[in-house]
Write an enzyme that holds these catalytic residues in place. Structure first.
Site, PDB file in Angstrom:
ATOM      1  N   GLU A   1       0.883   6.751   7.267  1.00 41.58           N
ATOM      2  CA  GLU A   1       2.104   6.297   6.584  1.00 41.58           C
ATOM      3  C   GLU A   1       2.112   6.783   5.134  1.00 41.58           C
ATOM      4  O   GLU A   1       3.123   7.283   4.639  1.00 41.58           O
ATOM      5  CB  GLU A   1       2.183   4.765   6.586  1.00 41.58           C
TER       6      GLU A   1
ATOM      7  N   SER B   1       0.819  -1.219   0.000  1.00 45.45           N
ATOM      8  CA  SER B   1       0.000   0.000   0.000  1.00 45.45           C
ATOM      9  C   SER B   1       0.854   1.271   0.000  1.00 45.45           C
ATOM     10  O   SER B   1       0.486   2.264  -0.626  1.00 45.45           O
ATOM     11  CB  SER B   1      -0.995  -0.003   1.160  1.00 45.45           C
TER      12      SER B   1
ATOM     13  N   LEU C   1      11.722  -6.345   4.333  1.00 47.03           N
ATOM     14  CA  LEU C   1      12.130  -6.769   5.672  1.00 47.03           C
ATOM     15  C   LEU C   1      13.617  -7.092   5.805  1.00 47.03           C
ATOM     16  O   LEU C   1      14.083  -7.422   6.883  1.00 47.03           O
ATOM     17  CB  LEU C   1      11.287  -7.976   6.105  1.00 47.03           C
TER      18      LEU C   1
ATOM     19  N   HIS D   1       8.418   3.208   8.985  1.00 47.53           N
ATOM     20  CA  HIS D   1       8.223   2.305  10.124  1.00 47.53           C
ATOM     21  C   HIS D   1       6.925   2.694  10.823  1.00 47.53           C
ATOM     22  O   HIS D   1       6.682   3.881  11.051  1.00 47.53           O
ATOM     23  CB  HIS D   1       9.420   2.434  11.080  1.00 47.53           C
TER      24      HIS D   1
HETATM   25  C1  GRF Z   1       3.980  -0.720   6.814  1.00 49.41           C
HETATM   26  O1  GRF Z   1       3.303  -0.745   8.024  1.00 49.41           O
HETATM   27  C2  GRF Z   1       5.354  -0.102   6.972  1.00 49.41           C
HETATM   28  O2  GRF Z   1       5.407   0.866   7.968  1.00 49.41           O
HETATM   29  C3  GRF Z   1       6.190  -1.290   7.350  1.00 49.41           C
HETATM   30  O3  GRF Z   1       5.665  -2.364   6.610  1.00 49.41           O
HETATM   31  C4  GRF Z   1       4.304  -2.110   6.308  1.00 49.41           C
HETATM   32  C5  GRF Z   1       4.150  -2.216   4.827  1.00 49.41           C
HETATM   33  O4  GRF Z   1       2.807  -2.061   4.447  1.00 49.41           O
HETATM   34  N1  GRF Z   1       7.582  -1.041   7.122  1.00 49.41           N
HETATM   35  P1  GRF Z   1       2.426  -1.949   2.918  1.00 49.41           P
HETATM   36  O5  GRF Z   1       2.979  -3.209   2.244  1.00 49.41           O
HETATM   37  O6  GRF Z   1       3.076  -0.721   2.387  1.00 49.41           O
HETATM   38  O7  GRF Z   1       0.946  -1.900   2.853  1.00 49.41           O
END
Ligand code: GRF
Length: 193
Positions: free
Chosen positions: A170, A17, A81, A100
């Protein structure tokens, strides 16, 4: 003014996302940038279907060369990751961002991802949480913080409800941090011309 070329790295099982938020911001003109490639080690990931952006392998042993061939200016980690190879971290110093889902420097580090982050925030009895965009170093979640957005932790919150409140923050934070990065990068370029 040159458009900035971004490479977004997502996890093999990532929802993507934040990557989508960056792609949309480029396509709708909120960012003077293009996503040159999305790096994902799982070709079957639903996040990368119908993207119309080249998908590359982040585990390619010649990753640095691949990024250079694509003329990437900025790397954005979004749910990726792993650590990047140190030659990439050094060569793109100051040009790698990560997001994060908590207020660093608390609740970060190796193994602190996904629901575990929100569980730790709730267990600590925090009154607020949010998200952090930071520069990437060779260690997890340790680079300079460039932007944070906050929200309250509410009575009765579960890790899932907290994650849901933070996710839209985010998306906003990441686009804003990239805008700021582009602004700073272009001022530096102009100063050196
Ligand atoms: C998010 O919560 C980000 O903060 C973390 O991993 C998640 C990724 O979510 N690092 P998405 O795949 O971008 O929806």
């Amino acid at each position: 003014m040159k458009r900035v070329r971004i490479a977004v790295f997502i996890g093999p099982k990532g929802r993507g996302s934040n990557m989508r938020a960056i792609v949309d911001a480029c396509r709708h003109g909120r960012l003077h940038a293009d996503v040159a490639a999305v790096y994902c080690s799982n070709p079957d990931s639903p996040a990368i279907q119908n993207l119309e952006i080249p998908v590359r392998d982040p585990l390619n042993p010649n990753l640095l060369e691949d990024l250079r061939n694509l003329q990437v200016d900025l790397i954005c980690l979004a749910g990726y990751l792993r650590l990047l190879p140190s030659e990439v971290v050094h060569s793109f110093s100051g040009a790698i961002l990560n997001i994060h889902p908590a207020l660093l420097p608390k609740f970060g580090g190796k193994g602190m991802y996904g629901v575990r982050v929100h569980e730790a925030v709730l267990a600590a009895g925090e009154k607020e949480s949010g998200c952090t965009v930071h520069l990437v170093t060779e260690n997890y979640d340790e680079g300079q913080i460039v932007l944070q957005k906050k929200c309250p932790v509410l009575t009765g919150d579960t890790p899932e409800s907290l994650a849901e409140r933070i996710l839209p923050l985010e998306h906003e934070a990441y686009v804003e941090a990239i805008q700021n990065w582009i602004g700073a990068h272009q001022s530096a370029r102009n100063a050196s011309l």
